[in-house]
Design an enzyme around this catalytic site. Structure first.
Site, PDB file in Angstrom:
ATOM      1  N   HIS A  26       0.877  -1.185   0.000  1.00  0.00           N
ATOM      2  CA  HIS A  26       0.000   0.000   0.000  1.00  0.00           C
ATOM      3  C   HIS A  26       0.910   1.229   0.000  1.00  0.00           C
ATOM      4  CE1 HIS A  26      -2.731   2.987   1.872  1.00  0.00           C
ATOM      5  NE2 HIS A  26      -3.716   2.212   1.480  1.00  0.00           N
TER       6      HIS A  26
ATOM      7  N   ASP B 159       3.222  -4.766   7.965  1.00  0.00           N
ATOM      8  CA  ASP B 159       1.993  -3.999   7.802  1.00  0.00           C
ATOM      9  C   ASP B 159       0.826  -4.975   7.940  1.00  0.00           C
ATOM     10  OD1 ASP B 159      -0.233  -2.654   6.979  1.00  0.00           O
ATOM     11  OD2 ASP B 159       0.626  -1.887   5.118  1.00  0.00           O
TER      12      ASP B 159
ATOM     13  N   GLN C 253      -4.396  -5.299   6.819  1.00  0.00           N
ATOM     14  CA  GLN C 253      -5.408  -6.191   6.230  1.00  0.00           C
ATOM     15  C   GLN C 253      -5.393  -7.580   6.867  1.00  0.00           C
ATOM     16  OE1 GLN C 253      -7.721  -5.206   4.303  1.00  0.00           O
ATOM     17  NE2 GLN C 253      -6.943  -3.271   3.528  1.00  0.00           N
TER      18      GLN C 253
ATOM     19  N   LYS D  47     -10.408  -0.839  10.171  1.00  0.00           N
ATOM     20  CA  LYS D  47     -10.604  -1.993   9.274  1.00  0.00           C
ATOM     21  C   LYS D  47     -10.955  -3.240  10.090  1.00  0.00           C
ATOM     22  CE  LYS D  47      -7.138  -0.193   6.103  1.00  0.00           C
ATOM     23  NZ  LYS D  47      -7.805   0.282   4.892  1.00  0.00           N
TER      24      LYS D  47
ATOM     25  N   CYS E  47      -4.816   2.679  -3.614  1.00  0.00           N
ATOM     26  CA  CYS E  47      -3.584   3.159  -2.974  1.00  0.00           C
ATOM     27  C   CYS E  47      -2.440   2.185  -3.199  1.00  0.00           C
ATOM     28  CB  CYS E  47      -3.788   3.413  -1.477  1.00  0.00           C
ATOM     29  SG  CYS E  47      -4.920   4.747  -1.156  1.00  0.00           S
TER      30      CYS E  47
HETATM   31  N1  PMP Z   1      -1.642  -0.912   4.606  1.00  0.00           N
HETATM   32  C1  PMP Z   1      -2.570  -1.629   3.980  1.00  0.00           C
HETATM   33  C2  PMP Z   1      -2.229  -3.009   3.511  1.00  0.00           C
HETATM   34  C3  PMP Z   1      -3.838  -1.104   3.797  1.00  0.00           C
HETATM   35  O1  PMP Z   1      -4.773  -1.820   3.175  1.00  0.00           O
HETATM   36  C4  PMP Z   1      -4.126   0.196   4.258  1.00  0.00           C
HETATM   37  C5  PMP Z   1      -5.495   0.829   4.044  1.00  0.00           C
HETATM   38  N2  PMP Z   1      -6.094   0.556   2.834  1.00  0.00           N
HETATM   39  C6  PMP Z   1      -3.115   0.888   4.909  1.00  0.00           C
HETATM   40  C7  PMP Z   1      -1.893   0.315   5.073  1.00  0.00           C
HETATM   41  C8  PMP Z   1      -3.346   2.255   5.442  1.00  0.00           C
HETATM   42  O2  PMP Z   1      -4.372   2.234   6.360  1.00  0.00           O
HETATM   43  P1  PMP Z   1      -4.858   3.585   7.037  1.00  0.00           P
HETATM   44  O3  PMP Z   1      -5.347   4.462   5.935  1.00  0.00           O
HETATM   45  O4  PMP Z   1      -5.928   3.155   7.972  1.00  0.00           O
HETATM   46  O5  PMP Z   1      -3.658   4.132   7.718  1.00  0.00           O
END
Ligand code: PMP
Length: 420
Positions: A137, A214, A217, A240, A378
């Site tokens: 991401h 990270d 997910q 999430k 993203c």
């Molecule tokens: N890492 C991953 C794998 C994500 O899917 C996301 C959100 N789509 C993020 C980081 C960032 O999450 P946040 O916007 O809640 O900081």
């Protein structure tokens, strides 16, 4: 069920799983959009909240609202107990060794930026390297790019194959004496790939390279044990994982956090301040400058209680059933290409449809009450890798049902007819 789907294997409930009962816990699911029942399949972006989480927020603001750590009055004590209780709840959920290792932040993005600014700026110098993967991401790309630019360091990228699996044969070759950090996702938001994170950590550790995972997910869909993984840093977002927005967690091994300088300065992160010198607070407060999102932390702890009450193994099993079913249904749509067919996948169905732009498809699905995401998720480098500008992504949550997966596939077929 439509005639076109009859040949497919319909998901079997894991023992005791009662999707209809669980759905009753989520008020937002029970509404119509464009005159159709809402089919919420945008869980990778953010999940809906169970009533218990909404109630926990209301209860906090109704009865206990006060600032934490500083007050001598009853409400402040209550707020502090609840906030620190939430920290302990999160420690237990991740099986961290100590609450000193649990730092509250706004979300996964801030957790990564904290590690970049504090660990990264201390440890990374000119000519050093940071290893990420091709399926990250933007939150796990851009901060490292910024650091590399600032320090004259290099970003190295572990490639991905056509299915969306990381090419692990390449991994050891990317690591070397200049590697200062490996930062890789546990589950890809754009493709659903579950990465071999334990192996990634083990290989890096053989060379004494720390690893940031990270887990944005992963946490909503599976149990996570940071000590079993032996990761150095682990990040996730509350929103999430059925918790509130604006709250997230950085787990860091105490040995790293102790050595890292503060991320932001201000109240609560200090023990003593004079104009000559400031003594920083103990962990984890050293990293929590300013009034935190107290209600958010409490709401997140409640969400984790809720998830554990259902059982994360059962959640994962149910979502896997839905994924298999959804994959079968979508693969049977002529001209539909699934982007991301990794061997181990979480509940993400990313796809493109011949002759229909992802955004148009997303809009038509919305007209049918089906909420999905259309775009680059993203993860622009992932889109480039698979040669598509955008995909439609349906992402599953614990409250989704086989009927909703069927609604998705039949809305896709309708869209196809409109554009034929
Ligand atoms: N890492 C991953 C794998 C994500 O899917 C996301 C959100 N789509 C993020 C980081 C960032 O999450 P946040 O916007 O809640 O900081």
């Amino acid at each position: 069920m439509s005639a076109t789907t009859r040949a497919f294997r319909i998901p079997v409930n894991p023992a005791g799983w009662d999707a209809e009962r669980i759905r009753k816990d989520f008020p937002a699911l029970h509404q119509e959009v464009h005159g159709k029942p809402l089919v919420y399949l945008d869980n990778a972006a953010t999940s809906q909240k169970p009533q218990v989480v909404i109630d926990a927020l209301t209860a906090y603001y109704t009865r206990d609202n006060a600032n934490v750590h500083r007050g001598v009055h009853v409400l402040s004590e209550r707020a502090t107990d609840a906030y620190e209780g939430a920290r302990e709840r999160i420690r237990r959920h991740l099986n961290a060794a100590s609450t000193r290792e649990i730092v509250f932040v706004r979300q996964a993005t801030e957790a990564i930026n904290l590690v970049m600014a504090s660990f990264g700026r201390t440890v990374v110098g000119a000519g050093d390297e940071i290893v990420i993967s091709a399926i990250e991401h933007h939150a796990n790309i851009v901060p490292w790019q910024m650091l590399c630019q600032e320090k004259g360091a290099r970003l190295k990228v572990l490639p991905v194959d056509d299915r969306g699996d990381l090419i692990m044969d390449e991994y050891p070759r990317l690591l070397g004496p200049r590697t200062r950090l490996v930062a890789i996702t546990q589950v890809s938001n754009a493709l659903g790939t579950i990465t071999p994170i334990k192996e990634i950590i083990e290989v890096a550790h053989r060379l004494n390279i720390p690893v940031l995972v990270d887990g944005a997910q992963a946490v909503p869909h599976q149990a996570v044990d940071v000590r079993e993984l032996d990761c150095d840093f682990y990040v996730f977002s509350g929103h999430k994982a059925y918790g509130p927005t604006g709250i997230g967690v950085l787990y860091g091994k105490e040995s790293w956090l102790e050595r890292m300088p503060p991320y932001q300065g201000g109240g609560d992160m200090i023990k003593m301040v004079s104009f000559e010198k400031t003594i920083y607070n103990d962990l984890p407060y050293k990293f929590e400058a300013g009034t935190p999102h107290i209600a958010g932390a409490i709401g997140l702890a409640t969400a984790l209680d809720y998830l554990d009450g259902l059982g994360l193994d059962a959640v994962g099993a149910w979502e896997h059933e839905l994924l298999v079913y959804g994959t079968e249904l979508l693969q049977a749509v002529p001209g539909l290409r699934l982007i991301g067919t990794a061997r181990r996948k979480a509940g993400v169905l990313s796809f493109v449809l011949d002759g229909v732009h992802a955004h148009d498809l997303g809009t038509i699905l919305d007209q049918h009450g089906v909420a999905v995401r259309a775009g680059h998720h993203c993860a622009m480098p992932v889109m480039d890798r698979f040669g598509v500008p955008a995909t439609v992504r349906a992402s599953l949550g614990l409250y989704n049902t086989p009927g909703e997966v069927e609604a998705l596939s039949s809305a896709v077929r309708t869209a196809q007819e409109i554009f034929a």
